[in-house]
Design a protein around this motif. Structure first.
Motif, short mmCIF file in Angstrom:
data_model
loop_
_atom_site.label_atom_id
_atom_site.label_comp_id
_atom_site.label_asym_id
_atom_site.label_seq_id
_atom_site.Cartn_x
_atom_site.Cartn_y
_atom_site.Cartn_z
N ARG A 143 0.68 -1.37 0.04
CA ARG A 143 0.03 -0.02 -0.05
C ARG A 143 0.95 1.25 0.01
O ARG A 143 0.52 2.42 -0.73
CB ARG A 143 -0.94 0.04 1.05
CG ARG A 143 -1.98 1.02 1.16
CD ARG A 143 -3.02 1.36 2.39
NE ARG A 143 -3.96 2.27 2.00
CZ ARG A 143 -5.32 2.03 1.44
NH1 ARG A 143 -5.56 0.80 1.19
NH2 ARG A 143 -5.78 3.11 1.57
N ASP A 147 0.74 4.39 -2.85
CA ASP A 147 0.82 5.88 -2.34
C ASP A 147 2.01 6.51 -3.10
O ASP A 147 1.73 7.47 -3.59
CB ASP A 147 1.08 6.03 -0.78
CG ASP A 147 -0.12 5.54 -0.08
OD1 ASP A 147 -1.24 5.47 -0.50
OD2 ASP A 147 -0.20 5.31 1.13
N ASP A 148 3.09 5.99 -3.26
CA ASP A 148 4.03 6.76 -3.96
C ASP A 148 3.68 6.61 -5.52
O ASP A 148 4.06 7.88 -6.17
CB ASP A 148 5.47 6.07 -4.00
CG ASP A 148 6.06 6.00 -2.51
OD1 ASP A 148 5.81 6.93 -1.91
OD2 ASP A 148 6.97 5.11 -2.13
N THR A 151 1.29 9.84 -6.13
CA THR A 151 2.35 11.16 -6.27
C THR A 151 2.77 11.53 -7.70
O THR A 151 2.91 12.58 -7.99
CB THR A 151 3.30 10.97 -5.38
OG1 THR A 151 4.46 10.45 -5.57
CG2 THR A 151 2.87 10.98 -4.08
N HIS A 184 -7.56 0.47 -2.22
CA HIS A 184 -6.94 1.72 -2.58
C HIS A 184 -7.49 2.30 -3.92
O HIS A 184 -8.08 1.83 -4.71
CB HIS A 184 -5.55 1.17 -2.86
CG HIS A 184 -4.20 2.33 -2.89
ND1 HIS A 184 -4.01 2.91 -4.03
CD2 HIS A 184 -3.56 2.77 -1.96
CE1 HIS A 184 -3.17 3.69 -3.94
NE2 HIS A 184 -2.83 3.80 -2.43
N TYR A 425 -4.61 12.90 -4.87
CA TYR A 425 -3.45 13.40 -4.56
C TYR A 425 -3.53 15.07 -5.19
O TYR A 425 -3.78 15.18 -6.24
CB TYR A 425 -2.18 12.69 -5.22
CG TYR A 425 -0.85 13.44 -5.11
CD1 TYR A 425 -0.28 13.41 -3.87
CD2 TYR A 425 -0.71 14.11 -6.03
CE1 TYR A 425 0.97 13.96 -3.65
CE2 TYR A 425 0.86 14.73 -5.91
CZ TYR A 425 1.63 14.75 -4.79
OH TYR A 425 2.54 15.41 -4.43
#
Length: 429
Positions: A143, A147-148, A151, A184, A425
């Motif tokens: 996860r 998230d990276d 971005t 996600h 994001y």
């Protein structure tokens, strides 16, 4: 078997205006040659309308339909900046245990792949760590990597298994990916890759016996549980060679799976040719692809997926993207995120390597990271371009034009990532 890309996730109603450049990537799917430079550019001011997660308008702001009966949850002023489709990373090994940071230093010091293997490194090291990792540990780590990805504007990721090489761990990897897929914002396209290396339990029996085990026991189990859409195989000299690869891919297709292949990475074995003959969605790596392999891919529906971050990490030659595009191959770019040969998911570095060292134009790199990436996971009907009826997956850059992606190289230029009409994001927050 076809697993849809996640229609049950939250969807938003969004209106973006003041777009300086709108890169729609509208047009043909699976594009090569000159078509890879046609990015469907609309000069601003432009607008994008997303209703219930689906694009209903992409074009001139002046021509945007009156929002009669449409109450956007959010209105975004792009401020003259560029908007483009969400990036598609069509090749990752997302779910894994442990890391191999020491091994990377050994390689920098000049140690060979074989000497690292003799130390207990390589895929075997990650297999041990992944088998020892709990479901929750694998979930939390994966996860964080997702998230990276957000971005950097990535909205869809392919996730392979392949670090268990046994029944229990391979299933656990796929189940982690399935849970992430539900929870996600990023959509995950799941691929079973038990044929990544020889299972330790089959060390005395060899690759042919292990291939039989995958066909007999693993493919039916993965299909029954609906855990993957595709099957991948590491076709390489001394690993799964052509005969075993063909048997595995044929059996997978008969069971209703799509098929993919790691091909011609280390040795020119003829994997690209076999991938085209077997109707693979993609043939990936291709550092040692032959002229015959390029010709076969160009005349097939198989996407040629290049993984420049891996070549960079291994200090190897890059795949001949320029040659493949000119011959008519549909070329995609993907990260190959994994703990060994490429512990990176950097889209900015990927674009820099593709445009500076692989001879690709920035337009070709964009096509490779969007519409051709979607073709590599059989998803062009829903993602890869900003067209009416497709998912509202978009990226707002911090600059007015898409050419900044190669000009301001190695720097993340993403201001906002939007998934199905939802802001997931925002650089400014």
């Amino acid at each position: 078997m076809s697993i849809p890309l996640h229609s049950d996730k939250p969807r938003g109603n969004l209106y973006i205006h003041g777009i300086g450049q709108l890169v729609t990537m509208a047009g043909p799917v699976r594009r090569g040659r000159e078509a890879m430079n046609d990015i469907g550019l609309i000069s601003g001011p432009a607008a994008l309308v997303i209703e219930d997660g689906v694009i209903t308008y992409a074009g001139s702001e002046k021509g945007a339909p009156a929002r009669h009966g449409f109450a956007p949850e959010e209105i975004i002023d792009a401020g003259g900046n560029c908007v483009l489709p969400g990036f598609v990373d069509s090749h990752t090994h997302l779910v894994f245990g442990g890391y191999r940071e020491d091994e990377f230093q050994w390689r920098l010091a000049g140690e060979s792949y074989m000497s690292i293997m003799e130390r207990g490194g390589g895929i075997a090291s990650t297999t041990r760590a992944t088998r020892a990792a709990s479901f929750d540990e694998l979930y939390r780590k994966s996860r964080a990597h997702l998230d990276d990805f957000l971005t950097m504007g990535v909205t869809t990721v392919e996730s392979k298994s392949g670090y268990g090489l046994d029944k229990e761990t391979e299933i656990r990897q796929l189940e982690v990916a399935e849970k992430l897929d539900r929870e996600h914002p990023i959509d995950l396209y799941r691929t079973y890759m038990g044929a990544h290396d020889l299972s330790p339990e089959f060390r005395d029996r060899g690759f042919s016996a292990y291939t039989d085990f995958i066909i007999r026991e693993m493919l039916p189990l993965v299909k029954e549980r609906g855990l993957a859409s595709a099957v991948d195989v590491f076709t390489e000299k001394g690993v799964f060679e052509l005969e075993d690869s063909r048997r595995l891919l044929s059996a997978a297709k008969e069971m209703g799976f799509k098929v993919k292949m790691h091909a011609d990475e280390i040795y020119p074995l003829g994997g690209a040719r076999l991938a085209a003959e077997c109707g693979c969605l993609s043939a990936d790596h291709l550092l040692k692809i032959s002229e015959e392999g390029i010709t076969k891919l160009a005349s097939s529906d198989t996407v040629a997926t290049c993984l420049p971050l891996t070549a960079f990490s291994l200090r190897d030659n890059y795949a001949p993207a320029r040659r493949m595009i000119d011959e008519g191959c549909a070329v995609a770019l993907a990260s190959d995120l994994n703990p060994g040969s490429c512990f990176s998911s950097s889209v900015p570095l990927m674009i820099a390597l593709a445009t500076i060292y692989m001879g690709m134009t920035v337009e070709e790199a964009l096509a490779a990271l969007t519409i051709n990436g979607a073709a590599a996971i059989d998803s062009t009907s829903s993602i890869g371009s900003l067209e009416v009826g497709k998912k509202g997956d978009a990226v707002i850059l911090r600059y007015p034009g898409y050419k900044f992606l190669s000009y301001h190289f190695g720097v993340n230029l993403v201001r906002t990532t939007i998934k199905a009409g939802k802001v997931v994001y925002d650089y400014s927050v």
